[in-house]
Design an enzyme around this catalytic site. Structure first.
Site, PDB file in Angstrom:
ATOM      1  N   GLU A 103       0.831  -1.210   0.000  1.00  0.00           N
ATOM      2  CA  GLU A 103       0.000   0.000   0.000  1.00  0.00           C
ATOM      3  C   GLU A 103       0.858   1.250   0.000  1.00  0.00           C
ATOM      4  OE1 GLU A 103      -3.676  -1.107   2.816  1.00  0.00           O
ATOM      5  OE2 GLU A 103      -3.049   0.970   2.936  1.00  0.00           O
ATOM      6  N   CYS A 116       2.911   8.607   1.679  1.00  0.00           N
ATOM      7  CA  CYS A 116       3.081   7.695   2.803  1.00  0.00           C
ATOM      8  C   CYS A 116       3.567   6.368   2.207  1.00  0.00           C
ATOM      9  CB  CYS A 116       1.732   7.543   3.501  1.00  0.00           C
ATOM     10  SG  CYS A 116       1.769   6.388   4.858  1.00  0.00           S
ATOM     11  N   CYS A 123       3.794  -6.640   8.107  1.00  0.00           N
ATOM     12  CA  CYS A 123       4.559  -6.161   9.265  1.00  0.00           C
ATOM     13  C   CYS A 123       4.544  -7.238  10.345  1.00  0.00           C
ATOM     14  CB  CYS A 123       3.924  -4.885   9.810  1.00  0.00           C
ATOM     15  SG  CYS A 123       4.855  -4.151  11.174  1.00  0.00           S
ATOM     16  N   CYS A 127       0.824  -5.003  16.197  1.00  0.00           N
ATOM     17  CA  CYS A 127       0.152  -4.056  17.099  1.00  0.00           C
ATOM     18  C   CYS A 127      -1.357  -4.315  17.019  1.00  0.00           C
ATOM     19  CB  CYS A 127       0.476  -2.619  16.709  1.00  0.00           C
ATOM     20  SG  CYS A 127       2.242  -2.251  16.837  1.00  0.00           S
ATOM     21  N   CYS A 130      -3.801  -2.308  14.546  1.00  0.00           N
ATOM     22  CA  CYS A 130      -3.287  -2.018  13.200  1.00  0.00           C
ATOM     23  C   CYS A 130      -3.664  -3.127  12.215  1.00  0.00           C
ATOM     24  CB  CYS A 130      -1.769  -1.862  13.258  1.00  0.00           C
ATOM     25  SG  CYS A 130      -1.019  -1.583  11.651  1.00  0.00           S
ATOM     26  N   GLY A 170       4.598  -1.773   7.539  1.00  0.00           N
ATOM     27  CA  GLY A 170       5.916  -2.221   7.970  1.00  0.00           C
ATOM     28  C   GLY A 170       6.567  -1.374   9.041  1.00  0.00           C
ATOM     29  N   GLU A 171       7.625  -1.939   9.608  1.00  0.00           N
ATOM     30  CA  GLU A 171       8.414  -1.267  10.640  1.00  0.00           C
ATOM     31  C   GLU A 171       9.763  -0.888  10.009  1.00  0.00           C
ATOM     32  OE1 GLU A 171       8.395   0.204  13.576  1.00  0.00           O
ATOM     33  OE2 GLU A 171      10.529   0.405  13.189  1.00  0.00           O
ATOM     34  N   SER A 200       8.861   6.782  10.855  1.00  0.00           N
ATOM     35  CA  SER A 200       8.041   6.465  12.030  1.00  0.00           C
ATOM     36  C   SER A 200       8.360   5.051  12.507  1.00  0.00           C
ATOM     37  CB  SER A 200       6.561   6.569  11.638  1.00  0.00           C
ATOM     38  OG  SER A 200       5.735   6.219  12.722  1.00  0.00           O
ATOM     39  N   LEU A 224       4.435   5.981  20.464  1.00  0.00           N
ATOM     40  CA  LEU A 224       4.418   5.672  21.900  1.00  0.00           C
ATOM     41  C   LEU A 224       3.095   5.000  22.272  1.00  0.00           C
ATOM     42  CD1 LEU A 224       6.779   6.239  23.694  1.00  0.00           C
ATOM     43  CD2 LEU A 224       5.677   8.354  24.446  1.00  0.00           C
ATOM     44  N   HIS A 225       2.001   5.696  21.961  1.00  0.00           N
ATOM     45  CA  HIS A 225       0.641   5.140  22.064  1.00  0.00           C
ATOM     46  C   HIS A 225       0.143   4.821  23.470  1.00  0.00           C
ATOM     47  CE1 HIS A 225       0.677   5.298  17.853  1.00  0.00           C
ATOM     48  NE2 HIS A 225       1.002   4.071  17.548  1.00  0.00           N
ATOM     49  N   ASN A 299      -8.447   4.984  13.843  1.00  0.00           N
ATOM     50  CA  ASN A 299      -9.216   4.673  12.632  1.00  0.00           C
ATOM     51  C   ASN A 299      -9.762   3.278  12.785  1.00  0.00           C
ATOM     52  OD1 ASN A 299      -8.888   6.807  10.796  1.00  0.00           O
ATOM     53  ND2 ASN A 299      -6.766   6.172  10.505  1.00  0.00           N
ATOM     54  N   CYS A 342      -4.020   2.106   8.133  1.00  0.00           N
ATOM     55  CA  CYS A 342      -2.862   1.424   7.571  1.00  0.00           C
ATOM     56  C   CYS A 342      -3.162  -0.052   7.286  1.00  0.00           C
ATOM     57  CB  CYS A 342      -1.741   1.576   8.593  1.00  0.00           C
ATOM     58  SG  CYS A 342      -0.268   0.722   8.193  1.00  0.00           S
TER      59      CYS A 342
HETATM   60  N1  SAH Z   1       5.787   0.733  12.165  1.00  0.00           N
HETATM   61  C1  SAH Z   1       5.759   2.175  12.181  1.00  0.00           C
HETATM   62  C2  SAH Z   1       4.819   2.731  11.093  1.00  0.00           C
HETATM   63  C3  SAH Z   1       3.399   2.326  11.316  1.00  0.00           C
HETATM   64  S1  SAH Z   1       2.067   3.198  10.559  1.00  0.00           S
HETATM   65  C4  SAH Z   1       5.328   2.678  13.543  1.00  0.00           C
HETATM   66  O1  SAH Z   1       4.881   1.863  14.344  1.00  0.00           O
HETATM   67  O2  SAH Z   1       5.456   3.855  13.828  1.00  0.00           O
HETATM   68  C5  SAH Z   1       2.118   4.821  11.176  1.00  0.00           C
HETATM   69  C6  SAH Z   1       1.284   5.126  12.420  1.00  0.00           C
HETATM   70  O3  SAH Z   1      -0.102   4.744  12.285  1.00  0.00           O
HETATM   71  C7  SAH Z   1       1.811   4.425  13.660  1.00  0.00           C
HETATM   72  O4  SAH Z   1       1.867   5.330  14.723  1.00  0.00           O
HETATM   73  C8  SAH Z   1       0.732   3.379  13.898  1.00  0.00           C
HETATM   74  O5  SAH Z   1       0.712   2.938  15.218  1.00  0.00           O
HETATM   75  C9  SAH Z   1      -0.523   4.126  13.489  1.00  0.00           C
HETATM   76  N2  SAH Z   1      -1.704   3.281  13.263  1.00  0.00           N
HETATM   77  C10 SAH Z   1      -1.751   1.986  12.871  1.00  0.00           C
HETATM   78  N3  SAH Z   1      -3.032   1.550  12.827  1.00  0.00           N
HETATM   79  C11 SAH Z   1      -3.814   2.592  13.181  1.00  0.00           C
HETATM   80  C12 SAH Z   1      -5.226   2.777  13.320  1.00  0.00           C
HETATM   81  N4  SAH Z   1      -6.088   1.785  13.082  1.00  0.00           N
HETATM   82  N5  SAH Z   1      -5.677   3.985  13.713  1.00  0.00           N
HETATM   83  C13 SAH Z   1      -4.799   5.015  13.941  1.00  0.00           C
HETATM   84  N6  SAH Z   1      -3.463   4.909  13.820  1.00  0.00           N
HETATM   85  C14 SAH Z   1      -2.977   3.706  13.459  1.00  0.00           C
END
Ligand code: SAH
Length: 350
Positions: A103, A116, A123, A127, A130, A170-171, A200, A224-225, A299, A342
């Site tokens: 994507e 993006c 990945c 998480c 995600c 991906g990471e 990121s 961080l989340h 999202n 994502c």
């Molecule tokens: N692996 C990287 C890039 C991930 S995508 C990272 O973890 O930072 C970029 C951002 O979108 C990350 O902060 C990820 O946690 C967030 N993300 C993933 N799924 C999401 C969702 N359903 N709603 C909001 N943000 C989301």
């Protein structure tokens, strides 16, 4: 609007793809082919400025040589599928040379066109919120497959890309060598300033330190989340192997070495991590840190049961951080109508 596009796929050998190579490397390559050095500059221009998909298209090259090289792998993907949301955000599924699909998103605003990009196919981080993480992992992307995403969006919008964020599938720090190679090529070959690029990461032990050694001028964003270790482990399985304190220490070191600020991303999940006391706890961790917090309201994805907080809750969270003198912005995902989260478009189309 939804458009289905499926061009024939050009088979490329990853080892030899010309895309991603620097001017010097392309000059070496043309000389190995028995051509004069200046053809390297021509090749560079046709690859990165004109976006050729076959060497046959390079009309300034001698006809016989072009024809001999007609099938030489360049390293471009094909657009498998594209959606355009009402806010003009375009989401793409790109087919790679080996048939795998990634994507990519193009996000236009008045002054900018941000891409993006994905850094992996799928990945492995898993998480909990995600869609990409729910879909599993296939492989790392090659540097040129990242560069290709930028060119593809640029061509499709017929507008220069101004910013690139590594926030697709991906990471990135699990694929650090190819990501750094791609950053250099996007910077030097496509011509986008390093300060307009953001990597990121969810945080992988030792990898932020490793990235700092490259002394790039990119922005680092850390997902961080959560405001404490326990809550973070519930959302991000890999956090079990990487406690919050050493992660924050590594971020401080990144700032020291590169002179760049670190941004923290914080997904807002209703009732899970969006209370004012979470904001206060977060502020405590970030005390003394030159930083910016990016709040991302969740999202919704099919595979998870979280809720997006109300506007009032988001506002209240923001206020707590502001009162503690932390700069904060709320990032509403663009193109929500088009499977914006994502990995969601890919999950829904494959
Ligand atoms: N692996 C990287 C890039 C991930 S995508 C990272 O973890 O930072 C970029 C951002 O979108 C990350 O902060 C990820 O946690 C967030 N993300 C993933 N799924 C999401 C969702 N359903 N709603 C909001 N943000 C989301």
């Amino acid at each position: 609007m939804t458009i289905q596009l499926e061009n024939q796929s050009i088979q490329t050998d990853d080892q030899q793809a010309l895309l991603g190579k620097s001017l010097d490397e392309l000059t070496d390559w043309v000389q190995q082919q028995g051509q004069p050095a200046y053809r390297g500059k021509q090749l560079h221009q046709w690859l990165y400025q004109k976006g050729v998909r076959s060497l046959l298209e390079i009309s300034v090259f001698p006809k016989q040589w072009r024809e001999n090289l007609a099938d030489y792998p360049i390293g471009r993907s094909t657009i498998h599928y594209r959606t355009i949301a009402p806010d003009r955000t375009r989401k793409y599924l790109l087919r790679l040379a080996d048939g795998l699909i990634i994507e990519t998103v193009g996000i236009p605003t008045q002054k900018r066109l941000t891409v993006c990009v994905s850094s992996q196919v799928g990945c492995p981080m898993a998480c909990d919120f995600c869609a990409t993480g729910k879909g599993g992992f296939s492989r790392n992307l090659k540097g040129h497959e990242i560069v290709d995403q930028v060119l593809t969006v640029q061509e499709d919008f017929q507008q220069r890309v101004s910013n690139v964020v590594f926030m697709g599938m991906g990471e990135p720090l699990l694929n650090i060598n190819e990501v750094v190679a791609a950053v250099k090529s996007i910077n030097q070959d496509i011509g986008i300033g390093q300060r307009s690029l953001t990597i990121s990461t969810v945080g992988i032990p030792g990898k932020i330190h490793q990235l700092a050694q490259h002394r790039l001028q990119v922005t680092l964003a850390v997902s961080l989340h959560a405001s404490n270790q326990r809550s973070r482990e519930q959302l991000i399985p890999s956090a079990r192997h990487y406690p919050l304190d050493p992660l924050l220490d590594e971020c401080r070191e990144y700032v020291q070495i590169t002179g760049r600020r670190v941004t923290f991303e914080y997904i807002l999940l209703a009732e899970v991590n969006d209370l004012p006391e979470h904001a206060a706890e977060l502020a405590k961790h970030l005390r003394g840190f030159q930083t910016h917090v990016n709040l991302i309201p969740y999202n919704p994805i099919q595979e998870a049961d979280y809720q997006r907080p109300s506007k009032q809750r988001i506002q209240a969270f923001t206020e707590v951080l502001r009162r503690k003198h932390i700069t904060v912005s709320v990032r509403y995902s663009r193109g929500l109508e088009a499977d914006a989260a994502c990995g969601q478009l890919r999950a829904s189309r494959i």
